[in-house]
Design a protein around this motif. Structure first.
Motif, PDB file in Angstrom:
ATOM      1  N   PHE A  14       0.848  -1.190   0.000  1.00 15.20           N
ATOM      2  CA  PHE A  14       0.000   0.000   0.000  1.00 15.20           C
ATOM      3  C   PHE A  14       0.885   1.241   0.000  1.00 15.20           C
ATOM      4  N   SER A  15       0.281   2.354  -0.377  1.00 12.08           N
ATOM      5  CA  SER A  15       1.019   3.599  -0.553  1.00 12.08           C
ATOM      6  C   SER A  15       0.554   4.643   0.460  1.00 12.08           C
ATOM      7  N   TRP A  16       1.092   5.846   0.327  1.00 14.92           N
ATOM      8  CA  TRP A  16       0.764   6.949   1.230  1.00 14.92           C
ATOM      9  C   TRP A  16       0.373   8.159   0.400  1.00 14.92           C
ATOM     10  N   ASP A  17      -0.630   8.903   0.858  1.00 14.16           N
ATOM     11  CA  ASP A  17      -1.019  10.095   0.119  1.00 14.16           C
ATOM     12  C   ASP A  17      -0.179  11.301   0.562  1.00 14.16           C
ATOM     13  N   LYS A  18      -0.423  12.430  -0.064  1.00 13.31           N
ATOM     14  CA  LYS A  18       0.393  13.615   0.189  1.00 13.31           C
ATOM     15  C   LYS A  18       0.255  14.142   1.612  1.00 13.31           C
ATOM     16  N   SER A  19      -0.855  13.817   2.263  1.00 13.80           N
ATOM     17  CA  SER A  19      -1.051  14.262   3.643  1.00 13.80           C
ATOM     18  C   SER A  19      -0.471  13.292   4.663  1.00 13.80           C
ATOM     19  N   GLY A  20       0.150  12.209   4.163  1.00 11.62           N
ATOM     20  CA  GLY A  20       0.789  11.261   5.068  1.00 11.62           C
ATOM     21  C   GLY A  20      -0.117  10.170   5.583  1.00 11.62           C
ATOM     22  N   LEU A  21      -1.265   9.968   4.950  1.00 11.18           N
ATOM     23  CA  LEU A  21      -2.191   8.923   5.359  1.00 11.18           C
ATOM     24  C   LEU A  21      -2.025   7.694   4.479  1.00 11.18           C
ATOM     25  N   PRO A  22      -2.216   6.502   5.037  1.00 13.86           N
ATOM     26  CA  PRO A  22      -2.106   5.283   4.215  1.00 13.86           C
ATOM     27  C   PRO A  22      -3.271   5.167   3.244  1.00 13.86           C
ATOM     28  N   ARG A  23      -2.976   4.646   2.066  1.00 15.02           N
ATOM     29  CA  ARG A  23      -3.997   4.392   1.045  1.00 15.02           C
ATOM     30  C   ARG A  23      -3.998   2.891   0.741  1.00 15.02           C
ATOM     31  N   PHE A  24      -5.009   2.210   1.225  1.00 19.22           N
ATOM     32  CA  PHE A  24      -5.055   0.756   1.071  1.00 19.22           C
ATOM     33  C   PHE A  24      -5.722   0.330  -0.233  1.00 19.22           C
ATOM     34  N   ASP A  25      -6.492   1.236  -0.847  1.00 20.92           N
ATOM     35  CA  ASP A  25      -7.181   0.959  -2.107  1.00 20.92           C
ATOM     36  C   ASP A  25      -8.135  -0.235  -1.968  1.00 20.92           C
ATOM     37  N   LYS A  26      -8.120  -1.173  -2.912  1.00 24.93           N
ATOM     38  CA  LYS A  26      -9.053  -2.300  -2.913  1.00 24.93           C
ATOM     39  C   LYS A  26      -8.316  -3.617  -2.701  1.00 24.93           C
ATOM     40  N   PRO A  27      -9.024  -4.628  -2.219  1.00 23.74           N
ATOM     41  CA  PRO A  27      -8.405  -5.961  -2.142  1.00 23.74           C
ATOM     42  C   PRO A  27      -8.007  -6.434  -3.528  1.00 23.74           C
ATOM     43  N   VAL A  28      -6.790  -6.922  -3.650  1.00 25.39           N
ATOM     44  CA  VAL A  28      -6.320  -7.391  -4.959  1.00 25.39           C
ATOM     45  C   VAL A  28      -6.994  -8.725  -5.294  1.00 25.39           C
ATOM     46  N   PRO A  29      -7.162  -9.015  -6.570  1.00 27.98           N
ATOM     47  CA  PRO A  29      -7.776 -10.300  -6.965  1.00 27.98           C
ATOM     48  C   PRO A  29      -6.827 -11.462  -6.731  1.00 27.98           C
ATOM     49  N   TYR A  30      -7.376 -12.658  -6.707  1.00 31.88           N
ATOM     50  CA  TYR A  30      -6.559 -13.844  -6.600  1.00 31.88           C
ATOM     51  C   TYR A  30      -5.670 -13.981  -7.839  1.00 31.88           C
ATOM     52  N   ASN A  31      -4.458 -14.454  -7.647  1.00 32.24           N
ATOM     53  CA  ASN A  31      -3.578 -14.736  -8.784  1.00 32.24           C
ATOM     54  C   ASN A  31      -2.984 -16.138  -8.704  1.00 32.24           C
ATOM     55  N   TYR A  32      -3.515 -16.947  -7.790  1.00 33.97           N
ATOM     56  CA  TYR A  32      -2.938 -18.271  -7.541  1.00 33.97           C
ATOM     57  C   TYR A  32      -4.064 -19.253  -7.342  1.00 33.97           C
ATOM     58  N   LYS A  33      -4.016 -20.356  -8.045  1.00 31.54           N
ATOM     59  CA  LYS A  33      -5.056 -21.374  -7.937  1.00 31.54           C
ATOM     60  C   LYS A  33      -4.522 -22.569  -7.141  1.00 31.54           C
TER      61      LYS A  33
END
Length: 321
Positions: free
Chosen positions: A302-321
């Motif tokens: 995850f990343s950080w925005d300009k105000s210093g808050l974490p940005r978790f965005d969305k759950p990533v899709p599965y990539n492993y079966k």
């Protein structure tokens, strides 16, 4: 970062906790579907945890306290010793609408906490100011003080559990009177059940972020967040600020439902923050969601925005079966 992480990383492991130690290993523990033991695994890489052999380091008692529903272990390294915090009870029955869990602590003085069950010693129940349902403890150090954060029922407040904080005398004893930090109040915290639980601590940018999970453990499960200045009195609840919206939630486009009970770690090069959580990829749950084993451990940067808050965005899709 070019690293692609396996998702789900570990199947059928809810309430995941990953700690990167100074020995270069990642240590992983989580609830096992049988709720009957505590296991840990380790690897030099996060993807390596997917194939690492788990070691059982503690098993539930035959009867009495710590004999049923072993939930949400976390492994911490404090003052050169290993500690595992977990919740347990003596019955699977629900009393007055709730389970009857209390919180417990194990200690290990060995350098390698995976060598033997005999290395782990029970330090007993962690006593708070209320003899009620409680679980999901985590700890963190700040300004040479050790803090304990957990979820607990208050019979005078509507809902299943609220979040509390206290300073610790030692890793298994509270020093100060618990302080209420958050209770379920928003719509997204009260779907199915009124719940605040699963706290996790992240320190960055002059702030301390406390994420937590809310609502029932189905697709309504989501993450909220509290924020406090790291120079403030952490035991003064007025210093903490609560986000009015979830910071991480189900995403229909990726078929990821009920993400939560998270923890935090860092990438192999130490440069990227990693969100660790559990999630399902379906909503049609038969019976109690608690006994559906398919909450899988997932990880994502995850990343950080300009105000210093974490940005978790969305759950990533599965990539492993």
């Amino acid at each position: 970062m070019t690293e692609t992480y396996i998702n789900p990383l570990i199947i059928q492991r809810a309430d995941p906790f990953i700690y990167k130690h100074t020995d270069g290993y990642y240590y992983f523990t989580a609830s096992v579907p049988a709720y009957n033991r505590i296991e840990i695994r380790r690897a030099k890489t996060l993807n390596g945890l997917a194939h690492a052999t788990p070691r059982t380091i503690w098993r539930k008692h035959e009867s009495g306290e710590m004999s049923q529903l072993i939930w949400a272990p976390e492994i911490h390294f404090i003052n050169n010793k290993w500690y595992i915090y977990f919740a347990a009870t003596d019955t699977t029955e629900i009393v007055n609408g709730l389970f009857t869990h209390r919180m417990y602590c194990l200690e290990c003085v060995a350098d390698n906490p995976m060598l033997s069950e005999d290395d782990w010693v029970e330090k007993g129940q962690i006593i708070t100011d209320k003899d009620t349902f409680c679980l999901d403890a985590t700890t963190f150090e700040h300004n040479d003080k050790l803090y304990y954060v957990w979820a607990q029922k208050d019979n005078n407040i509507r809902g299943n559990s609220n979040l509390y904080i206290a300073e610790m005398e030692n890793p298994w004893t509270l020093k100060t009177t618990p302080v209420l930090l958050s209770k379920p109040e928003f719509d997204w915290e009260t779907r199915g059940f009124w719940v605040n639980e699963g706290p996790a601590v992240l320190k960055r940018n002059g702030k301390i972020f406390l994420t937590y999970s809310a609502s029932a453990t189905d697709e309504n499960y989501c993450m909220g967040m509290l924020t406090v200045d790291d120079s403030a009195d952490l035991l003064d609840p007025t210093n903490w600020h609560k986000a009015s919206k979830p910071v991480f939630a189900s995403d229909l486009s990726t078929n990821q439902f009920g993400p939560g009970h998270n923890s935090f770690t860092v990438s192999e090069d130490g440069k990227t923050d990693i969100l660790v959580y559990h999630c399902r990829n379906y909503t049609d749950i038969k019976g109690d969601p608690l006994y559906d084993p398919n909450r899988h451990t997932k990880i994502q940067p995850f990343s950080w925005d300009k105000s210093g808050l974490p940005r978790f965005d969305k759950p990533v899709p599965y990539n492993y079966k």
